[in-house]
Scaffold this active site. Structure first.
Site, PDB file in Angstrom:
ATOM      1  N   GLY A  20       0.787  -1.231   0.000  1.00 19.87           N
ATOM      2  CA  GLY A  20       0.000   0.000   0.000  1.00 19.87           C
ATOM      3  C   GLY A  20       0.817   1.279   0.000  1.00 19.87           C
ATOM      4  O   GLY A  20       0.294   2.360  -0.279  1.00 19.87           O
ATOM      5  N   VAL A  24       1.589   2.044  -6.906  1.00 17.33           N
ATOM      6  CA  VAL A  24       0.187   1.705  -7.192  1.00 17.33           C
ATOM      7  C   VAL A  24      -0.651   1.834  -5.917  1.00 17.33           C
ATOM      8  O   VAL A  24      -1.777   2.342  -5.934  1.00 17.33           O
ATOM      9  CB  VAL A  24       0.066   0.293  -7.794  1.00 17.33           C
ATOM     10  CG1 VAL A  24      -1.387  -0.055  -8.107  1.00 17.33           C
ATOM     11  CG2 VAL A  24       0.912   0.178  -9.070  1.00 17.33           C
ATOM     12  N   GLY A  25      -0.076   1.428  -4.793  1.00 15.50           N
ATOM     13  CA  GLY A  25      -0.805   1.512  -3.519  1.00 15.50           C
ATOM     14  C   GLY A  25      -1.179   2.940  -3.171  1.00 15.50           C
ATOM     15  O   GLY A  25      -2.299   3.218  -2.713  1.00 15.50           O
ATOM     16  N   TYR A 149      11.617 -12.640 -12.058  1.00 15.78           N
ATOM     17  CA  TYR A 149      10.370 -11.914 -11.726  1.00 15.78           C
ATOM     18  C   TYR A 149       9.205 -12.489 -12.522  1.00 15.78           C
ATOM     19  O   TYR A 149       8.121 -12.723 -11.984  1.00 15.78           O
ATOM     20  CB  TYR A 149      10.584 -10.445 -12.085  1.00 15.78           C
ATOM     21  CG  TYR A 149       9.407  -9.516 -11.974  1.00 15.78           C
ATOM     22  CD1 TYR A 149       8.640  -9.202 -13.103  1.00 15.78           C
ATOM     23  CD2 TYR A 149       9.075  -8.905 -10.766  1.00 15.78           C
ATOM     24  CE1 TYR A 149       7.578  -8.319 -13.024  1.00 15.78           C
ATOM     25  CE2 TYR A 149       8.015  -8.004 -10.683  1.00 15.78           C
ATOM     26  CZ  TYR A 149       7.276  -7.705 -11.824  1.00 15.78           C
ATOM     27  OH  TYR A 149       6.221  -6.818 -11.750  1.00 15.78           O
ATOM     28  N   ARG A 221       6.930   0.707 -25.701  1.00 18.77           N
ATOM     29  CA  ARG A 221       6.225   0.430 -24.455  1.00 18.77           C
ATOM     30  C   ARG A 221       4.850   1.087 -24.458  1.00 18.77           C
ATOM     31  O   ARG A 221       4.640   2.116 -25.109  1.00 18.77           O
ATOM     32  CB  ARG A 221       7.014   0.988 -23.265  1.00 18.77           C
ATOM     33  CG  ARG A 221       8.388   0.327 -23.035  1.00 18.77           C
ATOM     34  CD  ARG A 221       8.261  -1.092 -22.566  1.00 18.77           C
ATOM     35  NE  ARG A 221       9.551  -1.711 -22.258  1.00 18.77           N
ATOM     36  CZ  ARG A 221      10.300  -2.361 -23.139  1.00 18.77           C
ATOM     37  NH1 ARG A 221       9.886  -2.467 -24.418  1.00 18.77           N
ATOM     38  NH2 ARG A 221      11.449  -2.923 -22.775  1.00 18.77           N
TER      39      ARG A 221
HETATM   40  P1  NAP Z   1       6.654  -0.336  -5.548  1.00 14.48           P
HETATM   41  O1  NAP Z   1       6.369   1.097  -5.734  1.00 14.48           O
HETATM   42  O2  NAP Z   1       8.057  -0.833  -5.623  1.00 14.48           O
HETATM   43  O3  NAP Z   1       6.031  -0.780  -4.107  1.00 14.48           O
HETATM   44  C1  NAP Z   1       6.249  -2.090  -3.662  1.00 14.48           C
HETATM   45  C2  NAP Z   1       5.392  -2.282  -2.432  1.00 14.48           C
HETATM   46  O4  NAP Z   1       5.584  -3.599  -1.954  1.00 14.48           O
HETATM   47  C3  NAP Z   1       5.779  -1.312  -1.316  1.00 14.48           C
HETATM   48  O5  NAP Z   1       4.624  -0.941  -0.596  1.00 14.48           O
HETATM   49  C4  NAP Z   1       6.700  -2.168  -0.454  1.00 14.48           C
HETATM   50  O6  NAP Z   1       6.714  -1.788   0.918  1.00 14.48           O
HETATM   51  C5  NAP Z   1       6.006  -3.521  -0.595  1.00 14.48           C
HETATM   52  N1  NAP Z   1       6.918  -4.602  -0.302  1.00 14.48           N
HETATM   53  C6  NAP Z   1       8.033  -4.968  -0.984  1.00 14.48           C
HETATM   54  N2  NAP Z   1       8.622  -6.016  -0.375  1.00 14.48           N
HETATM   55  C7  NAP Z   1       7.866  -6.304   0.728  1.00 14.48           C
HETATM   56  C8  NAP Z   1       7.947  -7.261   1.767  1.00 14.48           C
HETATM   57  N3  NAP Z   1       8.941  -8.159   1.828  1.00 14.48           N
HETATM   58  N4  NAP Z   1       7.003  -7.255   2.733  1.00 14.48           N
HETATM   59  C9  NAP Z   1       5.994  -6.364   2.692  1.00 14.48           C
HETATM   60  N5  NAP Z   1       5.829  -5.430   1.733  1.00 14.48           N
HETATM   61  C10 NAP Z   1       6.781  -5.409   0.772  1.00 14.48           C
HETATM   62  O7  NAP Z   1       5.807  -1.227  -6.559  1.00 14.48           O
HETATM   63  P2  NAP Z   1       4.628  -0.795  -7.552  1.00 14.48           P
HETATM   64  O8  NAP Z   1       5.238  -0.219  -8.777  1.00 14.48           O
HETATM   65  O9  NAP Z   1       3.596  -0.044  -6.778  1.00 14.48           O
HETATM   66  O10 NAP Z   1       4.034  -2.233  -7.951  1.00 14.48           O
HETATM   67  C11 NAP Z   1       2.875  -2.725  -7.330  1.00 14.48           C
HETATM   68  C12 NAP Z   1       2.520  -4.034  -8.012  1.00 14.48           C
HETATM   69  O11 NAP Z   1       2.290  -3.798  -9.412  1.00 14.48           O
HETATM   70  C13 NAP Z   1       3.626  -5.073  -7.927  1.00 14.48           C
HETATM   71  O12 NAP Z   1       3.064  -6.354  -7.684  1.00 14.48           O
HETATM   72  C14 NAP Z   1       4.287  -5.021  -9.305  1.00 14.48           C
HETATM   73  O13 NAP Z   1       4.870  -6.266  -9.635  1.00 14.48           O
HETATM   74  C15 NAP Z   1       3.120  -4.679 -10.177  1.00 14.48           C
HETATM   75  N6  NAP Z   1       3.471  -4.013 -11.445  1.00 14.48           N
HETATM   76  C16 NAP Z   1       4.173  -2.841 -11.432  1.00 14.48           C
HETATM   77  C17 NAP Z   1       4.509  -2.232 -12.652  1.00 14.48           C
HETATM   78  C18 NAP Z   1       5.287  -0.923 -12.706  1.00 14.48           C
HETATM   79  O14 NAP Z   1       5.634  -0.494 -13.826  1.00 14.48           O
HETATM   80  N7  NAP Z   1       5.567  -0.285 -11.587  1.00 14.48           N
HETATM   81  C19 NAP Z   1       4.098  -2.814 -13.850  1.00 14.48           C
HETATM   82  C20 NAP Z   1       3.368  -3.994 -13.820  1.00 14.48           C
HETATM   83  C21 NAP Z   1       3.055  -4.592 -12.599  1.00 14.48           C
HETATM   84  P3  NAP Z   1       7.771  -0.662   1.416  1.00 14.48           P
HETATM   85  O15 NAP Z   1       7.246   0.651   0.946  1.00 14.48           O
HETATM   86  O16 NAP Z   1       7.764  -0.799   2.923  1.00 14.48           O
HETATM   87  O17 NAP Z   1       9.109  -1.013   0.802  1.00 14.48           O
HETATM   88  O1  GFB Z   2      10.985   0.485 -17.363  1.00 10.99           O
HETATM   89  P1  GFB Z   2      12.164  -0.304 -17.827  1.00 10.99           P
HETATM   90  O2  GFB Z   2      13.403  -0.252 -16.989  1.00 10.99           O
HETATM   91  O3  GFB Z   2      11.790  -1.846 -17.894  1.00 10.99           O
HETATM   92  O4  GFB Z   2      12.492   0.169 -19.323  1.00 10.99           O
HETATM   93  P2  GFB Z   2      11.123  -2.723 -19.052  1.00 10.99           P
HETATM   94  C1  GFB Z   2      13.673  -0.259 -19.922  1.00 10.99           C
HETATM   95  C2  GFB Z   2      13.796   0.348 -21.317  1.00 10.99           C
HETATM   96  O5  GFB Z   2      13.971   1.777 -21.227  1.00 10.99           O
HETATM   97  C3  GFB Z   2      15.040  -0.174 -22.013  1.00 10.99           C
HETATM   98  C4  GFB Z   2      15.285   2.130 -21.691  1.00 10.99           C
HETATM   99  O6  GFB Z   2      14.841  -0.140 -23.397  1.00 10.99           O
HETATM  100  C5  GFB Z   2      16.080   0.839 -21.580  1.00 10.99           C
HETATM  101  O7  GFB Z   2      17.206   0.865 -22.477  1.00 10.99           O
HETATM  102  N1  GFB Z   2      15.815   3.219 -20.859  1.00 10.99           N
HETATM  103  C6  GFB Z   2      16.297   4.383 -21.324  1.00 10.99           C
HETATM  104  C7  GFB Z   2      15.862   3.235 -19.525  1.00 10.99           C
HETATM  105  N2  GFB Z   2      16.700   5.176 -20.316  1.00 10.99           N
HETATM  106  C8  GFB Z   2      16.423   4.471 -19.165  1.00 10.99           C
HETATM  107  C9  GFB Z   2      16.586   4.778 -17.786  1.00 10.99           C
HETATM  108  O8  GFB Z   2      17.066   5.848 -17.392  1.00 10.99           O
HETATM  109  N3  GFB Z   2      16.160   3.838 -16.889  1.00 10.99           N
HETATM  110  C10 GFB Z   2      15.613   2.646 -17.288  1.00 10.99           C
HETATM  111  N4  GFB Z   2      15.188   1.763 -16.355  1.00 10.99           N
HETATM  112  N5  GFB Z   2      15.461   2.305 -18.604  1.00 10.99           N
HETATM  113  C11 GFB Z   2      10.448  -4.055 -16.919  1.00 10.99           C
HETATM  114  C12 GFB Z   2      10.674  -5.405 -16.293  1.00 10.99           C
HETATM  115  O9  GFB Z   2      10.874  -4.089 -18.263  1.00 10.99           O
HETATM  116  O10 GFB Z   2       9.071  -3.728 -16.949  1.00 10.99           O
HETATM  117  C13 GFB Z   2      10.135  -5.426 -14.903  1.00 10.99           C
HETATM  118  O11 GFB Z   2      12.066  -5.687 -16.296  1.00 10.99           O
HETATM  119  C14 GFB Z   2       8.775  -4.793 -14.777  1.00 10.99           C
HETATM  120  O12 GFB Z   2      10.112  -6.774 -14.474  1.00 10.99           O
HETATM  121  C15 GFB Z   2       8.601  -3.559 -15.633  1.00 10.99           C
HETATM  122  O13 GFB Z   2       7.780  -5.705 -15.091  1.00 10.99           O
HETATM  123  C16 GFB Z   2       7.147  -3.140 -15.709  1.00 10.99           C
HETATM  124  O14 GFB Z   2       9.821  -2.139 -19.449  1.00 10.99           O
HETATM  125  O15 GFB Z   2      12.130  -3.006 -20.084  1.00 10.99           O
END
Ligand code: NAP
Ligand code: GFB
Length: 327
Positions: A20, A24-25, A149, A221
């Site tokens: 939370g 996303v939370g 992952y 993306r």
């Molecule tokens: P985030 O900002 O990294 O937040 C992760 C959350 O999980 C935080 O609240 C963290 O708590 C908690 N957490 C991590 N490890 C934990 C543990 N061992 N015990 C209890 N809580 C723990 O992640 P998000 O981007 O909001 O992602 C939320 C969900 O969406 C995830 O399941 C992720 O896989 C999924 N998702 C994210 C993306 C994206 O682009 N961000 C895309 C697709 C799917 P703390 O704050 O205390 O560390």
């Molecule tokens: O969001 P990102 O790190 O993850 O994006 P993915 C990576 C892409 O952005 C690559 C380019 O093509 C990188 O070369 N890029 C350019 C950068 N500049 C940057 C930068 O400053 N930071 C980052 N991080 N990338 C993730 C998965 O894939 O998608 C995770 O690995 C997760 O598991 C997430 O699911 C949603 O989109 O490639």
């Protein structure tokens, strides 16, 4: 398979949100607290890892026994961008497997009627036809960069099918595409591309240096604003009655290249310096174009926030909250 008898609708009364405190939370908290996303008689609890380390079975059981949720939104995970995934695939596999098994079993043991967990569009097979849809999750190996992952996330779907088959549980999952928004993880090494570019551009502007975009800029993306995702997750909690996952993404036509995303960040921050590309850095997966046709069949009128508007709001939040942002 896996249609839950929607006549047995259970109105949420105690909703526990794991993860939370994350991107996303915090968006779900905003929709509940500022947009009237909750309903009378509902209690919402947003957990962080300070409330319980969900990799620990006993701590997980204790926090679920304490709150006895009727519904669970399971967001907690070890999360990171491409470069963090490439560095520690084993940690992503083990940590997320522990978290997911503990949370789903604890929810079952307190008789939670519904759990909505999170997968990701990056977990689909790397060698695939496009657009990707929900039926393709297990059709082949994921991209090598984040296999740990990806396999851990795929096991949530296996968990959900097994809880439905053995206990009739309504445990389902959503499959978001790349998410961005306020309260993101802006750490340059470990975070995702948009928060990384925002943070790098902000610092480059102050130092009068170029913005360095990693990779070639050619990968593609789809990006969803965290507030839009939050609104959709609340709909899933209340009105989506399948065990099968559902992709929550903008349409295929909204897909942009990393170069176009970087140029949008430049506009949103009014960045004045040069933009350069470090092609020694990995591009990762070239594309993972996902279809949102299933979502559109359910919610044909859902209006996504325009990308430029969402990005501007995210940049404005980052600049206003720089000192306290996760970076
Ligand atoms: P985030 O900002 O990294 O937040 C992760 C959350 O999980 C935080 O609240 C963290 O708590 C908690 N957490 C991590 N490890 C934990 C543990 N061992 N015990 C209890 N809580 C723990 O992640 P998000 O981007 O909001 O992602 C939320 C969900 O969406 C995830 O399941 C992720 O896989 C999924 N998702 C994210 C993306 C994206 O682009 N961000 C895309 C697709 C799917 P703390 O704050 O205390 O560390
Ligand atoms: O969001 P990102 O790190 O993850 O994006 P993915 C990576 C892409 O952005 C690559 C380019 O093509 C990188 O070369 N890029 C350019 C950068 N500049 C940057 C930068 O400053 N930071 C980052 N991080 N990338 C993730 C998965 O894939 O998608 C995770 O690995 C997760 O598991 C997430 O699911 C949603 O989109 O490639």
């Amino acid at each position: 398979m896996g249609f839950i008898d929607s006549r047995k609708r259970w109105e949420p009364s105690m909703v526990l949100v794991t993860g939370g405190s994350g991107l996303v939370g915090r968006a779900i908290q905003h929709v509940i607290n500022e947009e009237g996303g909750g309903k009378d008689g509902e209690e919402w609890i947003f957990l962080s890892s300070k409330d319980a380390d969900l990799m620990n079975k006993e701590e997980t059981q204790a926090v679920f026994q304490k709150h006895k949720p009727t519904h669970v939104i399971h967001l907690a995970a070890m999360v990171g961008g491409l470069f963090k995934n490439m560095r520690v695939n084993l940690d992503f596999w083990r940590n997320n497997i522990y978290i997911n098994d503990n949370v789903l079993q604890a929810a079952h043991e307190v008789d939670a009627v519904k759990v909505v967990s999170c997968l990701s569009t990056c977990i689909f097979p790397d060698k695939t036809t496009y657009p990707i849809d929900e039926t393709m999750i297990h059709n082949g190996p994921p991209h090598a960069s984040n296999f740990g992952y990806s396999y851990a996330k795929r096991m949530i779907d296996v968990h959900n099918r097994a809880y439905f088959e053995q206990y009739g549980r309504s445990y389902t999952s959503v499959i978001p595409t790349n998410v961005f928004g306020p309260h993101d993880n802006f750490n340059i090494e470990d975070g995702h591309v948009l928060p990384g570019l925002i943070h790098k551009a902000y610092r480059a502007q102050k130092e009068g240096k170029p913005l360095v975009v990693w990779g070639s800029g050619t990968p593609r993306r789809q990006f969803i604003y965290s507030l839009d995702l939050a609104r959709l997750v609340l709909w899933v909690v209340r009105d989506y009655n399948e065990v099968e996952p559902i992709i929550l993404s903008v349409g295929e036509e909204e897909e942009v290249s990393i170069k176009e995303a970087a140029e949008a960040v430049v506009r949103a921050l009014d960045f004045k310096e040069e933009v350069v590309y470090d092609t020694d850095k990995s591009d990762g997966q070239f594309k993972k174009t996902a279809s949102n046709a299933k979502l559109m069949r359910y919610l044909p009128n859902f209006a996504f926030t325009p990308f430029e508007k969402a990005l501007k709001e995210t940049c404005d939040w980052f600049v206003a909250n720089y000192d306290n942002a996760r970076k």
